[in-house]
Design a protein around this motif. Structure first.
Motif, short mmCIF file in Angstrom:
data_model
loop_
_atom_site.label_atom_id
_atom_site.label_comp_id
_atom_site.label_asym_id
_atom_site.label_seq_id
_atom_site.Cartn_x
_atom_site.Cartn_y
_atom_site.Cartn_z
N ARG A 159 0.96 -1.10 -0.13
CA ARG A 159 -0.19 -0.15 0.14
C ARG A 159 1.25 1.69 0.25
NH1 ARG A 159 -3.34 -2.78 4.14
NH2 ARG A 159 -2.45 -1.82 5.48
N ARG A 160 2.11 1.24 0.93
CA ARG A 160 2.97 2.30 1.12
C ARG A 160 3.29 2.37 -0.52
NH1 ARG A 160 4.99 5.25 4.65
NH2 ARG A 160 7.27 6.51 3.62
N GLU A 161 3.95 1.60 -1.00
CA GLU A 161 4.57 1.56 -2.53
C GLU A 161 3.69 1.97 -3.77
OE1 GLU A 161 7.34 2.95 -5.09
OE2 GLU A 161 7.60 2.21 -3.05
N LYS A 162 2.26 1.71 -3.50
CA LYS A 162 1.07 2.32 -3.85
C LYS A 162 0.94 3.91 -4.26
CE LYS A 162 -2.30 1.34 -7.19
NZ LYS A 162 -2.25 1.23 -8.73
N VAL A 163 1.00 4.24 -2.74
CA VAL A 163 0.98 5.35 -2.85
C VAL A 163 1.80 6.26 -3.12
CG1 VAL A 163 0.26 7.36 -0.87
CG2 VAL A 163 -1.01 5.51 -0.71
N LEU A 164 2.70 5.66 -2.82
CA LEU A 164 3.95 6.60 -3.83
C LEU A 164 4.59 6.72 -4.77
CD1 LEU A 164 7.24 5.10 -1.42
CD2 LEU A 164 6.36 7.72 -1.25
N GLU A 165 3.88 6.02 -5.26
CA GLU A 165 3.46 5.40 -7.17
C GLU A 165 2.62 6.81 -7.19
OE1 GLU A 165 1.19 2.16 -9.78
OE2 GLU A 165 2.65 1.54 -8.64
N THR A 166 1.25 6.87 -6.29
CA THR A 166 0.64 7.33 -7.13
C THR A 166 1.04 8.84 -6.73
OG1 THR A 166 -1.10 6.15 -6.56
CG2 THR A 166 -1.80 7.70 -6.92
N MET A 167 1.72 8.99 -6.25
CA MET A 167 2.19 10.91 -5.86
C MET A 167 2.89 11.05 -6.40
SD MET A 167 2.56 10.37 -1.51
CE MET A 167 3.17 12.71 -1.64
N ARG A 168 3.61 10.24 -7.00
CA ARG A 168 4.11 10.39 -8.96
C ARG A 168 3.80 10.83 -10.04
NH1 ARG A 168 8.48 7.23 -5.79
NH2 ARG A 168 7.38 5.47 -6.41
N LEU A 169 2.91 10.33 -9.74
CA LEU A 169 1.75 10.02 -10.99
C LEU A 169 1.09 11.68 -11.06
CD1 LEU A 169 0.30 8.79 -13.36
CD2 LEU A 169 -1.80 8.20 -11.81
N VAL A 170 0.65 12.26 -9.85
CA VAL A 170 -0.06 13.47 -9.36
C VAL A 170 1.46 14.82 -8.87
CG1 VAL A 170 -2.20 12.20 -8.78
CG2 VAL A 170 -0.68 13.41 -6.91
N GLU A 171 2.53 14.65 -9.36
CA GLU A 171 3.74 15.71 -9.49
C GLU A 171 3.67 15.58 -8.65
OE1 GLU A 171 2.42 17.77 -11.97
OE2 GLU A 171 2.93 16.47 -13.61
N LEU A 172 3.61 14.84 -6.39
CA LEU A 172 3.86 14.88 -5.61
C LEU A 172 4.88 14.19 -5.40
CD1 LEU A 172 0.00 15.36 -3.75
CD2 LEU A 172 1.39 17.35 -4.18
N SER A 173 6.25 15.45 -4.64
CA SER A 173 7.15 14.73 -4.01
C SER A 173 6.86 13.72 -3.44
CB SER A 173 7.95 15.74 -3.47
OG SER A 173 9.28 15.25 -2.60
N PRO A 174 7.30 12.29 -3.49
CA PRO A 174 7.45 10.82 -2.10
C PRO A 174 8.16 11.62 -0.79
CG PRO A 174 8.00 9.95 -4.40
CD PRO A 174 7.95 11.65 -4.68
N GLU A 175 8.93 12.29 -1.00
CA GLU A 175 9.48 12.75 -0.17
C GLU A 175 8.26 13.44 1.53
OE1 GLU A 175 12.26 15.86 -0.29
OE2 GLU A 175 13.48 14.25 -1.90
N TRP A 176 7.61 13.58 1.25
CA TRP A 176 6.02 14.86 1.46
C TRP A 176 5.27 13.84 1.98
CZ3 TRP A 176 4.83 18.90 -2.67
CH2 TRP A 176 6.11 19.63 -2.34
N ILE A 177 5.15 12.08 2.49
CA ILE A 177 4.06 11.39 2.66
C ILE A 177 3.69 11.20 4.14
CG2 ILE A 177 6.36 9.48 3.15
CD1 ILE A 177 3.83 7.71 1.04
#
Length: 154
Positions: A25-43
């Motif tokens: 789930r965490r990896e899917k969230v990170l992938e989706t954040m990248r998709l919408v141009e949000l930095s994964p560092e902000w998770i």
């Protein structure tokens, strides 16, 4: 919720439906954040740490993580300044193309309609008064209400 991290907000659907392990789930969230141009560092950050445009991207990520075919967008750019609004519109257009999404886009902003939509329904008092391809409605409105609506902004 201001008490939820961005990971929790975006991944909530996955958790509710018991999709994947916690790590998946965490990896899917990170992938989706990248998709919408949000930095994964902000998770691990919280909503109050983000601008309006970033919050809108979080909302878009939350909707997309479950891989829908149809997304309902209700005034998704109304609270954004014009520069950020244009960025969000460009993002939505790109996501629509890449993910083969269908949008139902609800807005009062006719500029956004022209930029985003293929077909349009003009609604007055809860009833459809005119419908058709965006270009036809904007170039040759048939109903008086549509003509007044377009004249008020164009």
């Amino acid at each position: 919720s201001p008490r939820m991290s961005i990971e929790q907000i975006i991944g909530e659907g996955l958790e509710i439906h018991n999709i994947g392990t916690e790590a998946e789930r965490r990896e899917k969230v990170l992938e989706t954040m990248r998709l919408v141009e949000l930095s994964p560092e902000w998770i691990d950050r919280y909503p109050n740490e983000f601008s309006g445009g970033q919050r809108q991207r979080i909302a878009i990520a939350r909707a997309l993580i479950m891989e829908p075919k149809l997304v309902v967008l209700d005034e998704p750019t109304s609270a954004l300044d014009r520069t950020i609004q244009a960025q969000v519109i460009e993002l939505l257009i790109r996501l629509q193309r890449e993910k083969n999404l269908t949008y139902i886009f609800i807005t009062h902003d006719l500029g956004v309609v022209q930029a985003m939509c293929h077909n349009v329904l003009v609604i007055q008092k809860g009833k459809v008064v005119e419908a058709g391809p965006v270009r036809n409605i904007f170039d040759n409105p048939q109903q008086d209400y549509t003509k007044r609506l377009l004249a008020s902004v164009l």
